[in-house]
Structures are given as C-alpha cells and as structure tokens.
Design a protein around this motif. Sequence first.
Motif, PDB file in Angstrom:
ATOM      1  N   ASN A 181       0.850  -0.949  -0.018  1.00  0.00           N
ATOM      2  CA  ASN A 181       0.195   0.063  -0.044  1.00  0.00           C
ATOM      3  C   ASN A 181       0.756   1.243   0.081  1.00  0.00           C
ATOM      4  O   ASN A 181       0.403   2.223   0.654  1.00  0.00           O
ATOM      5  CB  ASN A 181      -0.999  -0.074   1.277  1.00  0.00           C
ATOM      6  CG  ASN A 181      -1.998  -1.083   1.334  1.00  0.00           C
ATOM      7  OD1 ASN A 181      -2.397  -1.569   0.117  1.00  0.00           O
ATOM      8  ND2 ASN A 181      -2.126  -1.742   2.373  1.00  0.00           N
ATOM      9  N   GLY A 230      -1.166  -4.086  -3.323  1.00  0.00           N
ATOM     10  CA  GLY A 230      -2.533  -3.416  -2.648  1.00  0.00           C
ATOM     11  C   GLY A 230      -3.412  -4.478  -1.935  1.00  0.00           C
ATOM     12  O   GLY A 230      -3.777  -5.469  -2.794  1.00  0.00           O
ATOM     13  N   GLU A 233      -9.687  -3.805  -0.125  1.00  0.00           N
ATOM     14  CA  GLU A 233     -10.342  -2.866   0.726  1.00  0.00           C
ATOM     15  C   GLU A 233     -11.738  -3.345   0.955  1.00  0.00           C
ATOM     16  O   GLU A 233     -12.099  -4.345   0.492  1.00  0.00           O
ATOM     17  CB  GLU A 233     -10.581  -1.745  -0.202  1.00  0.00           C
ATOM     18  CG  GLU A 233      -9.340  -0.845  -0.585  1.00  0.00           C
ATOM     19  CD  GLU A 233      -9.302   0.326  -1.554  1.00  0.00           C
ATOM     20  OE1 GLU A 233     -10.276   0.430  -1.840  1.00  0.00           O
ATOM     21  OE2 GLU A 233      -8.120   0.817  -1.934  1.00  0.00           O
TER      22      GLU A 233
END
Length: 948
Positions: A181, A230, A233
């Motif tokens: 991230n 990443g 989310e």
Amino acid sequence: MKILWGVALLCLNIFAADGGSITGQVVDGSNGEPMVGATVRVDGTEMVTWVDINGSYTLKDVPEGIYTIMAEMGGFSTVSVQNVQVKTGMKTTISMEMKVDSLQEVMVVTAEALKDSEVGMLRLREKSLNISDAISEELISKSGSSTAADAVTKVTGASIVGGKHVFIRGLGNRYTTTQLNGTELPTADPDTKSFQMDLLPTKLIQNIVTQKSFTADKPGNFSGGIVDIGTKEFPGEFMLDIQLSGGYNDQSTGKTMLADAGGLDWRGQDPGDRKLPTSLRDAQIPDLFAARRDADLAQLLDQYSKAFGTSMSPESKDAPLDQGASVSTGNRFSLGTGEVGFLASATYSANSSSRPEWETARWRLTENVGDAATLQNQSSFVGSKGTESVQWGGLFSASYLPNPSHELGWTTLYSKVGEASAETYQGQWPEQFSSANAILESRVQKYSDRAVISNQMRGQHVFPTWNLLEVKWNLSHAKTTQDEPDTRIFTSHYADRVMNGQDTRVYSITASTYNNPARYYRSLEELSDSASVDFVLPINLWNEQRGNLKWGYLYQTKDRSFEERRFEYVADQTRYNGDADEYFVDQAGLLGFDEQRNRYLFGTVLQESPDSRGGDYSGDETLNAAYVLGELPITDKTKIVAGLRYETDEFTVENGNKVGSLDDKDTLPSFGLIQALQDHMNLRFSFGRTLARPTFREKAPYTSYDFIADGLYVGNPDLERTLIDNYDLRWEWFRGAGEIVAVSAFYKDFTNPIEKVYNIKFASEFGEKTYKNVDQAEVYGLELEGRIQFEEWAVAHDSNHIFGIGGNLALIKSEVKIPDEEYEFILQRDPEASQTRKLQGQSPFLINLTMSYDHAVTGTSASLNFNMFGERLEEVGFGGAPSVIEKPRKTVDFIFSQPFKRGITLNFSAKNLLNESVEFVQEFKGVDYIQSTYKTGRSFSLTISINP
C-alpha cells in the motif's frame, strides 16, 4: 474443515439477499483523479449516493432489473450508463469517467465495457504518470496464483528467483523495491535486500502494480521496478467468502519423503522441540581438555552434552495431501453523517514437496593455462530433500469517512511461514579422498520460521476552499523476523576395505577435512518505521488546462539485529561406526574415569565453536527524502511530468569492533513526456536517476560459514551505492475492455553496480561468496505486451463464448566490463574469453503467454498459461572461475473455474505440467558442468469457494 462447512451452509440461508448492489469508481477522465463529491443515482428512482475521497460509490439493495446509472457534478458533463443489469445477491461493478465539456450535457455509454476489475487496472495504467504494469485480483485469480510470488510472474518483464525474490527486467533483487500500500516492506532474509514475496497469500491481495519508470514522488532506491502490493479494501456491502482447497503433487504426495525429525507443528511454528535448552542459553561450556581433570567441570560438560534432543539424522514419512482454507468478511455502514467500512480476512495452507533425485557437484579451476585449463571435479553427490511448509496470515482494514472529502484508515497485515526441511546426499569427494571407494555422506535438518507484520495508519483529505488541495499522510511500522532454531548438520564418510581378510566398511568423521557435526541457531529481526506526507495542489494553467503541483517528505528508519550460535560435537574416546544413535546418544557425555591416567573419559561432547558469536551484527539506516513534482498539460494531448528528489541516507553496520558505513546525499531528477496520439493511445518518454544501496549483510565486515551452500560468505565494508540513469520509451494502445497493445524500450546506465561474486579458486574447498562493485554496466531491452478479448466477435455472432489471448515478451541485454587484471588471468585459461559478460541476475528474455475462455451465461472460465525465462546469471565467477548459470526452464499451467447457484464456485488448477528440471551449471569452453539439478513435480489442486 467441518466447522467451516457448517458456517458456510448457515450463511447461505442467513444472508440470502433480496436485491443486488451497484458499486464502482467515478474519476476525472483527463487525469484519473477521483471525482470527490459527485452524485451517482439510479435513473427513475430515489436511490442516490455520493462519491467518496477514493472515487468509490455503492448503491445497496437495488431490486433485480435493468437500469440506467447517472453520475453528476457541477462543471462536468453528466455520464449516463445504460443497460446495467442487477441480479439478486450479486454485485455489479460500473466505473465511469467524467469530463469538463460544456458542449455536451450528457455523455451516454453502455455498461458492457466497464464491468471488469481488470478494465479498471488498465484505465489506471492509461492515466498513470509513470510507465507501469499492473494485474488485478481478477487476473490473479484466473492465473491460479497462490502467493504474491506466483502472481508477479504474470507482469511483463518480471520473474521470481528462489521462489521468493522478484526480478524486474532481468535485474537482481537489489534493484527492486517491494511496497505494501505504498510503504516499503523490510526483508526477512539476512542475505538479500528484497522482501520475500511468498510471505503474502493472494487471498489478501487486491492488485499488484509495478512501476518501471521513476518520478520524484517515489523512493529512489530502485531501477528494475517498484512492486506495490495493494491489499483488499472493504466492500460496498456485507460480504462473506469461504474457500477450502486440497492439492496433490505427483512427486511427493502419498510418497515417502525425507522429513525433519523435529517435526512441523500444524500452526507453522516450532512446537518447542527445537528451542535452545534453557541450561545452554547463558552457559560457558567447559573445554574438553580442562574437564578431563576437573570433577565439577566434567559433570557440567556431561550435563551440557546431553541437553539437546538426540536426533541428528532425518526420518522418512509419507507426504499428506496439500490443504488450505481461507475466510473473508467485510461490510460498510453508516455512522452519524459518515460511513465506516471494514474487511477482515484469514488464510491457512499446508504443503509438502520433495526432491527425490537431487544431483549436486562442485568444480575447481585448474592451474593449467591455455588449452590445458579445465574444471576439475571437487565433489559429486546424489541426494534427496523433503520440505513441509505451513503458511497462515490475516488482514484487517478499516476506514472512517466523516464526509466525502476526508478519510481515516488503518490496515494490519500479518503473515507467517514455517518451513521444515531435511536433506541427505552422498557421493565422492576426489579432492579430499583419492580413493574412488570413499563415499561422503551429509545430512541436514533445518527449520525456518519467517513472519511479517505491518501496521499502517493513513489519512486523505481534500479541501474544496483551498482550490481542492489534497493532503495524504501515512504512518507505518513493519517488522520481519526469521528464526532458524537447531539446524543440524552431520557429515561423515566411509570406505569399503579388506581388514583381517574380511570385507569391512570403515566409517569416519574427520574434522580436519570438514566441519564436526554441528547445531546452529540463527535469528534475524528487522524493524522499519516510516512517516510520509504528500500535498497535491491543482493549478489552472495559462492554456485553460488543469495541472498539479505535488510536493512531500519521507522519513524512514531501519534497524536490524542478527545473532547466531554454533555448537559442535567433538569425539574424545568414541569413534563413529555408522550408527548415529550410538554416537550421539549412547556414547554422549561422561563415560567414566581412567584411574591409571587420572582423567575423566568422555564419548561425544558438546563444544561451542570458538567463533560461534562472531557472526552477530547490528545495523541501522536513516533515510530523509523531500521532493517536488509538476504535472503540466501543455495541450489537451501533451503533458510534461518533471520533478526533483533529494535523499540523504546514513547507514551503519557493526560486527564487534568492525564497522561498515555509508553517508550519501543524492539529488535524483525525473522527467516524463506523455503524448496522447489519439483516444486511448499514448506515447511516453521518461528519464530518471535512481540508486541501489548495499544491504546490511553485504557490508557487515565478517566471514561466516554458509552451511547449506558449503562455503564462506564474506562481507565487504568497502561497498558503495550504485547510481543508475534510466531511460524509457513506451507506446501503448488501450483498445477496449480488457485489451491492450504496448511496446516499450529501455536503457539503463550503471555506475558502481554491486554483484555477487563466486570465488572457487582462492577460497576453501567449497568456495567463497562475497560482493564487489564493478566500474560500469549497461542494460537495455525491449518489451512487448498484448491482450485481446474477442467480445466483438461474440456479439456479432450472438455467441456466449468469449475467447482471449494475451502475452508479454521481454528481450534484455546487459554488459559488464571485466576488470583488466582479472581479464588477463582469465585469458591465460581461456584465450577466447570475452572481456564483457552479463549483469548478475539478468535473463536475456522472459515470456508469458495466455489463452483464455469465458462463457457469458454459465460463468465457466478456463486459461492455459505458459512461462519461460532465458538462462540467468546466478553467481559471477571470480579469479577466472566460470560463472554459475541457471538454465532456461518452461512452465505450463491450466486453470478452470465453474460457478454454481447460491454463490458456490469450483476451481481446478494443474501447474508445472512440463516438470522440466531446475538446473544450475558452470559453463567453461562450451561445456556445461552441472552444479545442481532437480525436479519439483506437477501439482494439482481443487478449491471450493462459497460466497453467500
């Protein structure tokens, strides 16, 4: 497993949805920035929501049907997306772009080309300021990748070495930076810079972005690329996903394999069998000679010699089926006037692998010159190795959005890998044993416990009254550890002889020839803390274009501590007769007292190596960086991105009174030109100066014994950092949904590159490894990428069958000039040798090919994936010794997926179908001398996913 199945079936009933949801992103079509505060509504209904600071939106509880979705914001054309189909219990993803266009009130598009997450990643690439590649969760899933190490090999120009370390554009791991991230991850490997990618399971990953060109807002310590992983989310609505898997390897599963006699706990951590005995933690083990004539010391030495567990030889066991499980859940809900979202995920896997026929050898360069020079065999062995690994981890991420302009977030990631391995090999060692009858035997049992934990707190704020100034900040703390408790090495030899007229096998342990039986304890801990802040100020330019001015600051520290202890077994009165239990158990410690010689008699006793703690070292590094970057659209088709970064780095590593240090101050410019040739077609040029710093271990000023590779590892405190000038040119065409064609060229000029050096002539029998700066090197190459989906053909023929093809090819060449003094030595042994060679770690080509199939109605999907790399320079020869080369290898994987009703999906994968040998050789005068060769087997797995 039964509990998970029960939970899954219960959830199928409890969470059965009455409607579906629509989610996605809304961005500025000119620069890809989020359209914060824009409204998204379902036309003809009262369902409406707003776009948050990330550009995301979610419409919940939408009844099943076909709708038109509208995105609106003052000063921008309204976007109308038609034919959006919503199904009960399903999520529909619709992403939109808005443009400043006063002549067109409503821009109408269809939903067909905007649904896939892979499309979203391609859109981000199109709008990126950098030359970058990316793969989405969708593509990772289709590739059947289980860890980040597997997934990143699908990126153009990327490969994985040793199953853990990523190489970009054929460059070694020192030229690659791994981020989570956007924050750099520390390494858990004492001997390399790069993060071990196999620590992260793909179940926790949303996307992997690889940045290949430098802009001033990114860290300067890379050249091959920055790999930014990443994490997932939180979803737009409640989500629960459960996966159960089983796997089979035709080389290990159900077959007898070697195993560490200490066992492997199902939790992936040492159950306590390998811990250093309490009595030895602070012990001063008496010297054998002193204990012979001192009663107290004799009793103490006897106690210490019996303190360890008794196993010094691997055992055999049948390898079980591979297995895995994961569960993820998340939700998003209102809190006051804002929203809170969270995601929690856990994953577990257990796997076994075996190398039943593993050949290894070592070679020495002869003293002869000219045509008489050759490689002489030092040793040749045939062995077997078994490995059991358990990996488990978790992710928790939460965000609070008090309003569309502000977000606060927290992410915690933990991953742990426990790996137990055992190996035995035997063969001839002609350099030490002149008789062809003499056989060397070696046994190694090793356990490794690796873990990473990362905590990140972040904030993102947009201030409309300050011309939409955006402020991002990040605080992070990461820790990686690697513990290797009780690594056991036991080497001996035997020969068949005729004694007293009888055939007799004579065993021996000869400390003057090789090390005594030993137990090693090693541990590494590295802490990394960072704080960063970035400001982005939109500016209105003289030509009615909108640009950005960006500036920021980064502070980062790293602290490492490495400790090791080595204990050896020394024989007094006993001799090894081929029975390990007798040697290490029955004859251990005090045997009695010799009245005639007035001394205590011992069998096998424990002694701590004189240089046992000589390998301890500590290191710390402090980095300060500041930058300014301008994004300036010259016209609506031409954009310049220019910036300057200033970094100061203070680096110290200490081993006793010996110190290695760096104190560098570097100015790193970057420049980029982006020319839009037509819609969705760009031409990019980039220049940037970057650097590569040595690792703590490479500069640590001491020599250690590499017990697995059989050699010496020598640190070099005089190493300097490398400076690299990077030039990139790319043409890219984003043809349609999920389609791209791109051609890239690059050139890199290295000053003082650092290379791993292998010196087998002037070191011990098994060689010496160290690192050196060479003066100059250059790397240049070409990358080709293409991905085509035959959706238009399917529509034209009213077919539900959608086929796709894709692939990427990297062609790379590197040149390093061999120093004159060394080259003259090489010429004496090989008159036709070139004065240039490849850069260490570089492959001349990398290729990935994919054929895919999707059925639009049933959801059936399948893909066939091919990967191959060219021969890779593993270790550079020094002193005339030929380099170690990893030979090319091809892999073919097949992946199949079939969804069923009520959120159940069946996935099948078959990997490494060709099962080609992993082979390392030393090339000399056109002949390959094998250093190591083995096979890993074909793997098959079946996974059931439940998404109620």
